[in-house]
Design a protein around this motif. Structure first.
Motif, PDB file in Angstrom:
ATOM      1  N   PRO A   1       4.242  11.817  74.703  1.00 17.06           N
ATOM      2  CA  PRO A   1       3.519  10.569  74.423  1.00 17.06           C
ATOM      3  C   PRO A   1       3.222  10.440  72.936  1.00 17.06           C
ATOM      4  O   PRO A   1       3.044  11.430  72.214  1.00 17.06           O
ATOM      5  N   GLY A   2       3.208   9.189  72.455  1.00 12.35           N
ATOM      6  CA  GLY A   2       2.823   8.916  71.094  1.00 12.35           C
ATOM      7  C   GLY A   2       3.851   9.290  70.052  1.00 12.35           C
ATOM      8  O   GLY A   2       3.528   9.384  68.867  1.00 12.35           O
ATOM      9  N   ALA A   3       5.111   9.483  70.450  1.00 14.15           N
ATOM     10  CA  ALA A   3       6.143   9.928  69.503  1.00 14.15           C
ATOM     11  C   ALA A   3       7.345   9.003  69.555  1.00 14.15           C
ATOM     12  O   ALA A   3       7.672   8.438  70.603  1.00 14.15           O
ATOM     13  N   ILE A   4       8.013   8.848  68.402  1.00 10.43           N
ATOM     14  CA  ILE A   4       9.282   8.144  68.382  1.00 10.43           C
ATOM     15  C   ILE A   4      10.394   9.149  68.643  1.00 10.43           C
ATOM     16  O   ILE A   4      10.156  10.336  68.797  1.00 10.43           O
ATOM     17  N   TYR A   5      11.634   8.672  68.621  1.00  9.21           N
ATOM     18  CA  TYR A   5      12.740   9.444  69.158  1.00  9.21           C
ATOM     19  C   TYR A   5      12.910  10.835  68.543  1.00  9.21           C
ATOM     20  O   TYR A   5      12.922  11.004  67.331  1.00  9.21           O
TER      21      TYR A   5
ATOM     22  N   LEU B   1       1.317  -1.468  70.285  1.00  8.52           N
ATOM     23  CA  LEU B   1       2.566  -0.879  70.741  1.00  8.52           C
ATOM     24  C   LEU B   1       2.521   0.618  70.530  1.00  8.52           C
ATOM     25  O   LEU B   1       2.458   1.108  69.392  1.00  8.52           O
ATOM     26  N   ARG B   2       2.548   1.379  71.613  1.00  4.88           N
ATOM     27  CA  ARG B   2       2.484   2.827  71.545  1.00  4.88           C
ATOM     28  C   ARG B   2       3.845   3.409  71.887  1.00  4.88           C
ATOM     29  O   ARG B   2       4.427   3.095  72.924  1.00  4.88           O
ATOM     30  N   PRO B   3       4.375   4.283  71.003  1.00  6.70           N
ATOM     31  CA  PRO B   3       5.675   4.878  71.298  1.00  6.70           C
ATOM     32  C   PRO B   3       5.538   6.073  72.232  1.00  6.70           C
ATOM     33  O   PRO B   3       4.477   6.706  72.321  1.00  6.70           O
ATOM     34  N   GLU B   4       6.621   6.392  72.901  1.00  9.29           N
ATOM     35  CA  GLU B   4       6.685   7.591  73.729  1.00  9.29           C
ATOM     36  C   GLU B   4       8.137   7.968  73.936  1.00  9.29           C
ATOM     37  O   GLU B   4       9.013   7.108  73.972  1.00  9.29           O
ATOM     38  N   ILE B   5       8.376   9.267  74.020  1.00 11.17           N
ATOM     39  CA  ILE B   5       9.710   9.764  74.342  1.00 11.17           C
ATOM     40  C   ILE B   5       9.767   9.990  75.845  1.00 11.17           C
ATOM     41  O   ILE B   5       8.884  10.630  76.415  1.00 11.17           O
ATOM     42  N   VAL B   6      10.782   9.438  76.465  1.00  8.34           N
ATOM     43  CA  VAL B   6      10.898   9.509  77.917  1.00  8.34           C
ATOM     44  C   VAL B   6      12.282  10.017  78.307  1.00  8.34           C
ATOM     45  O   VAL B   6      13.198  10.075  77.486  1.00  8.34           O
ATOM     46  N   GLY B   7      12.398  10.398  79.562  1.00  8.84           N
ATOM     47  CA  GLY B   7      13.683  10.800  80.109  1.00  8.84           C
ATOM     48  C   GLY B   7      13.942  10.099  81.423  1.00  8.84           C
ATOM     49  O   GLY B   7      13.055   9.996  82.272  1.00  8.84           O
ATOM     50  N   THR B   8      15.142   9.575  81.596  1.00  8.39           N
ATOM     51  CA  THR B   8      15.551   8.903  82.829  1.00  8.39           C
ATOM     52  C   THR B   8      16.686   9.699  83.467  1.00  8.39           C
ATOM     53  O   THR B   8      17.644  10.075  82.791  1.00  8.39           O
ATOM     54  N   THR B   9      16.579   9.947  84.758  1.00  6.92           N
ATOM     55  CA  THR B   9      17.637  10.671  85.458  1.00  6.92           C
ATOM     56  C   THR B   9      18.692   9.697  85.978  1.00  6.92           C
ATOM     57  O   THR B   9      18.378   8.565  86.366  1.00  6.92           O
ATOM     58  N   VAL B  10      19.933  10.140  85.949  1.00  2.60           N
ATOM     59  CA  VAL B  10      21.065   9.380  86.466  1.00  2.60           C
ATOM     60  C   VAL B  10      21.919  10.351  87.278  1.00  2.60           C
ATOM     61  O   VAL B  10      22.273  11.424  86.785  1.00  2.60           O
ATOM     62  N   THR B  11      22.213  10.009  88.510  1.00  2.00           N
ATOM     63  CA  THR B  11      23.118  10.834  89.301  1.00  2.00           C
ATOM     64  C   THR B  11      24.502  10.206  89.273  1.00  2.00           C
ATOM     65  O   THR B  11      24.651   8.985  89.323  1.00  2.00           O
ATOM     66  N   LEU B  12      25.502  11.065  89.160  1.00  2.00           N
ATOM     67  CA  LEU B  12      26.876  10.593  89.053  1.00  2.00           C
ATOM     68  C   LEU B  12      27.791  11.554  89.795  1.00  2.00           C
ATOM     69  O   LEU B  12      27.787  12.763  89.534  1.00  2.00           O
TER      70      LEU B  12
END
Length: 536
Positions: A222-226, A522-533
């Motif tokens: 939370p609170g971080a850019i990339y 505007l609050r930045p955050e680093i997130v992760g999204t899962t993708v199944t393939l």
């Protein structure tokens, strides 16, 4: 009783009364497409016990703080807006305002301490808007607009809702909406009836040979850019100073590593810094290097030496000068065990300006090249140019990523644009001789800053890229053809992403996003999204 009946008969019908209300703001922003359409550093907003306090104390050019959403109102059907607020101050129209726009017409209902105004129509009504909180209702339908306060009609603007909508916008907004004006108000809630909010839709592509499913998204930092992701040999993941040993489900503190790191078979990890510096020897540059000899638990800092005879310094896309080429985000091992790193910058002959940068910056189009190390990263020698063509893209070639295939072939993915609000294709070049020579770059996507690619255990190649939006694309034939391009996130972001296979058939894509917090910042955050393939 007679006054009440007259008020009812005077009301325009607007949206049907049985339509559900949709909250725009109530103890936080309640719709996913709410944006800070205008958020100057000269202004402020804060969640308080009374409500959302929005203040613009400056008449300077560019000052304003205004929140908007697309609400898709049909002009002839109309809409109703209700807002409960207390005006503290307002110097001019739009200083404290509610925007209603239906794609054809628009109006700025302005709240002064002692009057309410239709800014476009020029109508005003005396009213104590500062003494207490009041509930205002704004109804629009066709060319008609009315404003009510606590159930009493204040402004009857039938036939007055005629100002053309700016750029055909169809939006609802509130806050401080004028550079020339100062204003402050506390907003308890804003809701509407008759409009429609589109939930963000991600259309997962249908690919004949692949089954692609988008999974959950979780906050990593939370609170971080990339910050990018690095996958260690034991399968654990690093993002900024976070580590995960369960495929990204949970995170704990750890040594900061990034996607450009490389782990040797014996566990040692090296990663280059970004900027290089000139030395006292022409064509030689120093660059920081981090080395871990305990599988990424701790690291020491070193200085590596680069030899790129024709390289020069230049100016970055921030207008700041740099002394030498940059190492972006790729180190791979070649078949003989040596290392290959991707870099970009300018050679002495590269003097075509990037058209999206101010000419005074002298920001020249980039060249992507590779350097090789045979001593575990201590020294690096120029090997070959991957691509340079000032006629391609806005920027020529930069921000390269490298990926090795099982047979030893090396792929190089390169950005060619993305500055100045414009984008140009993402390109791919191939080397079959350990980076000595490269194929002519070919476009594989219509845009692409900071590409990152991985090869899954099932042989599928995955590339993530972006701007605008964050995207994924897939190849089932070692990168010769690409399919399934789709945007998995289209909100505020740097569009810098990284991707790894974290479990059989499961990808994790890491990126940054910015969202409005309850205080309207505007609050930045680093997130992760899962993708199944999976292959079909």
């Amino acid at each position: 009783m007679i006054g009440f009946l007259l008020s009812v008969l005077s009301a325009i019908t607007a949206a049907p009364a049985d339509e559900p209300w949709c909250d725009f703001y109530r103890d936080g922003f309640q719709v996913s497409n709410a944006t800070a359409g205008w958020q100057s550093d000269l202004t402020s907003s804060a969640a308080t016990p009374e409500g959302l306090r929005i203040a613009d104390p400056s008449p300077a050019q560019g000052s304003g703080r205004f929140f908007q959403l697309d609400w898709h109102v049909e002009p002839r059907r109309g809409a109703t807006v209700e807002a409960r607020l207390k005006a503290v101050s307002c110097s001019e129209p739009w200083g404290v305002a509610l925007l209603v726009s239906d794609g054809e017409h628009e109006e700025g209902v302005t709240f002064f301490p002692q009057q309410v105004m239709l800014a476009a129509a020029g109508m005003t009504a005396p009213f104590d808007a500062a003494g207490d909180f009041h509930t205002y209702r704004v109804q629009i339908e066709g060319s008609d607009i009315q404003v009510w306060a606590d159930g009493q009609l204040l402004l009857d603007g039938r036939g007055k809702f005629t100002r053309p909508a700016h750029a055909s916008r169809n939006q609802l907004g509130f806050g401080c909406g004028s550079s020339n004006a100062t204003g402050e108000a506390v907003w308890q809630w804003v809701r509407f009836q008759g409009g429609k909010v589109d939930a963000p839709q991600v259309t997962v592509p249908q690919v004949s040979e692949l089954d692609i499913q988008l999974g959950a998204t979780q906050v990593i930092v939370p609170g971080a850019i990339y910050r990018s992701m690095f996958k260690l040999a034991d399968g654990s993941l690093a993002v900024a100073d976070r580590r995960s040993s369960d495929a990204g489900k949970t995170w704990k503190p750890g040594l900061a590593l990034q996607v450009g790191a490389y782990q040797f078979p014996d566990g040692e990890i090296v990663q280059l810094g970004f900027h290089s510096k000139q030395t006292d020897r022409p064509g030689y540059f120093s660059i920081s290097l981090s080395r871990s000899t305990d599988h990424g638990r701790t690291a020491r800092s070193e200085t590596a030496l680069l030899h790129v005879p024709d390289a020069t310094g230049g100016t970055g896309d921030d207008g700041k000068a740099y002394e030498g080429p940059v190492a972006d985000h790729a180190i791979v091992a070649l078949r003989d065990g040596s290392l290959l790193a991707a870099m970009y910058g300018q050679f002495a002959s590269d003097r075509v300006l990037v058209p999206t940068m101010p000419e005074a910056w002298k920001c020249y189009k980039y060249r992507t090249f590779v350097v090789r190390s045979t001593d575990r990263g201590k020294t690096w020698e120029y090997l070959a140019t991957v691509a340079y063509d000032p006629n391609i893209g806005l920027e020529s070639f930069c921000e390269a990523d490298l990926l090795t295939l099982p047979g030893g072939e090396v792929l190089c993915f390169m950005r060619t644009g993305g500055s100045g609000g414009k984008h140009t294709p993402l390109y791919l070049s191939r080397s079959a001789d350990d980076g000595k020579t490269w194929s002519k770059p070919e476009p594989i996507a219509d845009r692409g800053v900071w590409p990152n690619a991985c090869r899954m255990a099932n042989g599928v190649l995955v590339c993530t890229y972006g701007r605008p939006g964050n995207w994924l694309a897939f190849s089932a034939d070692d990168g010769r053809t690409w399919t399934g391009h789709f945007c998995f996130y289209n909100g505020p972001t740097t569009s810098y992403n990284s991707v790894e296979e974290v479990a059989p058939g499961e990808l994790l894509v890491v990126y940054d996003r910015r969202q409005l917090d309850p205080s309207g910042n505007l609050r930045p955050e680093i997130v992760g999204t899962t993708v199944t393939l999976r292959r079909r």
